[in-house]
Scaffold this motif. Sequence first.
Motif, PDB file in Angstrom:
ATOM      1  N   ARG A  43       0.836  -1.209   0.000  1.00 46.27           N
ATOM      2  CA  ARG A  43       0.000   0.000   0.000  1.00 46.27           C
ATOM      3  C   ARG A  43       0.869   1.255   0.000  1.00 46.27           C
ATOM      4  NH1 ARG A  43      -3.365   3.579  -1.287  1.00 46.27           N
ATOM      5  NH2 ARG A  43      -4.483   4.703   0.308  1.00 46.27           N
ATOM      6  N   SER A  85      -6.421   6.294   3.757  1.00 48.47           N
ATOM      7  CA  SER A  85      -7.382   5.193   3.718  1.00 48.47           C
ATOM      8  C   SER A  85      -7.069   4.300   2.536  1.00 48.47           C
ATOM      9  CB  SER A  85      -8.807   5.731   3.579  1.00 48.47           C
ATOM     10  OG  SER A  85      -9.097   6.623   4.628  1.00 48.47           O
ATOM     11  N   MET A  88      -7.754  -0.065   0.911  1.00 47.58           N
ATOM     12  CA  MET A  88      -8.287  -1.398   1.110  1.00 47.58           C
ATOM     13  C   MET A  88      -7.841  -2.270  -0.045  1.00 47.58           C
ATOM     14  SD  MET A  88     -12.289  -2.079   0.464  1.00 47.58           S
ATOM     15  CE  MET A  88     -12.269  -1.714  -1.269  1.00 47.58           C
ATOM     16  N   PHE A 143     -12.027  -8.512   2.129  1.00 51.94           N
ATOM     17  CA  PHE A 143     -11.544  -7.149   2.252  1.00 51.94           C
ATOM     18  C   PHE A 143     -10.460  -7.072   3.322  1.00 51.94           C
ATOM     19  CE2 PHE A 143     -15.823  -6.728   0.601  1.00 51.94           C
ATOM     20  CZ  PHE A 143     -15.660  -5.792  -0.396  1.00 51.94           C
ATOM     21  N   TYR A 144      -9.425  -6.303   3.019  1.00 56.63           N
ATOM     22  CA  TYR A 144      -8.349  -6.035   3.966  1.00 56.63           C
ATOM     23  C   TYR A 144      -8.193  -4.518   4.019  1.00 56.63           C
ATOM     24  CZ  TYR A 144      -7.459 -10.974   3.274  1.00 56.63           C
ATOM     25  OH  TYR A 144      -7.604 -12.336   3.203  1.00 56.63           O
ATOM     26  N   THR A 145      -8.678  -3.918   5.096  1.00 51.51           N
ATOM     27  CA  THR A 145      -8.706  -2.473   5.229  1.00 51.51           C
ATOM     28  C   THR A 145      -7.453  -1.974   5.933  1.00 51.51           C
ATOM     29  OG1 THR A 145     -11.115  -2.506   5.335  1.00 51.51           O
ATOM     30  CG2 THR A 145     -10.042  -0.537   6.163  1.00 51.51           C
ATOM     31  N   ASP A 146      -6.896  -0.902   5.412  1.00 51.23           N
ATOM     32  CA  ASP A 146      -5.740  -0.265   6.040  1.00 51.23           C
ATOM     33  C   ASP A 146      -6.245   0.584   7.198  1.00 51.23           C
ATOM     34  OD1 ASP A 146      -3.470   1.121   6.763  1.00 51.23           O
ATOM     35  OD2 ASP A 146      -2.988   1.791   4.734  1.00 51.23           O
ATOM     36  N   THR A 147      -5.995   0.135   8.408  1.00 55.43           N
ATOM     37  CA  THR A 147      -6.490   0.820   9.610  1.00 55.43           C
ATOM     38  C   THR A 147      -5.362   1.479  10.398  1.00 55.43           C
ATOM     39  OG1 THR A 147      -6.317  -1.205  10.907  1.00 55.43           O
ATOM     40  CG2 THR A 147      -8.434  -0.773   9.832  1.00 55.43           C
ATOM     41  N   HIS A 182      -8.697   6.927   9.293  1.00 61.54           N
ATOM     42  CA  HIS A 182      -8.965   6.239   8.029  1.00 61.54           C
ATOM     43  C   HIS A 182     -10.475   6.132   7.778  1.00 61.54           C
ATOM     44  CE1 HIS A 182      -9.830   2.814  10.632  1.00 61.54           C
ATOM     45  NE2 HIS A 182     -10.457   2.288   9.593  1.00 61.54           N
ATOM     46  N   ASP A 187     -13.228   3.552   6.261  1.00 65.03           N
ATOM     47  CA  ASP A 187     -13.374   2.131   5.934  1.00 65.03           C
ATOM     48  C   ASP A 187     -14.274   1.991   4.712  1.00 65.03           C
ATOM     49  OD1 ASP A 187     -13.630  -0.573   5.805  1.00 65.03           O
ATOM     50  OD2 ASP A 187     -14.254  -0.843   7.876  1.00 65.03           O
ATOM     51  N   ALA A 202     -14.512  -0.659   2.908  1.00 63.28           N
ATOM     52  CA  ALA A 202     -14.974  -2.038   2.747  1.00 63.28           C
ATOM     53  C   ALA A 202     -16.437  -2.220   3.130  1.00 63.28           C
ATOM     54  CB  ALA A 202     -14.097  -2.985   3.573  1.00 63.28           C
ATOM     55  N   ARG A 213     -11.024  -6.448  10.876  1.00 58.23           N
ATOM     56  CA  ARG A 213      -9.710  -5.793  10.812  1.00 58.23           C
ATOM     57  C   ARG A 213      -8.626  -6.840  10.795  1.00 58.23           C
ATOM     58  NH1 ARG A 213     -11.716  -1.283  10.125  1.00 58.23           N
ATOM     59  NH2 ARG A 213     -13.027  -0.245  11.580  1.00 58.23           N
TER      60      ARG A 213
END
Length: 101
Positions: free
Chosen positions: A37, A56, A58, A65-69, A74, A76, A78, A101
Amino acid sequence: IDGKNVCVVSVSFYHPTRGHREKEFEVLSTQTLADIRDAFTCPEDSSFLGPQYKTSGMFFIDGRFYTDTRDQNHVDFAKPIYEFLSITDPSRLARDAAIGR
């Protein structure tokens, strides 16, 4: 894979609505999604206004889904996409996919 055995993995980025491959890169198996990312830009990163969108992101991999937290501000992406796909095209989601997450 342990830290001693490293392989090269092909990573492809696809257009979100048209589905065609836009980019393909080779990365090391020791690199994380966060590394990927941070290394690559997405055209959508600059299409939104506001600083929270730049932090933010994903990935959608094999129906999950793999969300950048990493950033507390951020957004979300997703959740609304998951809800949309679960109604319009549930076959694109993994059977055990859940928002997390």
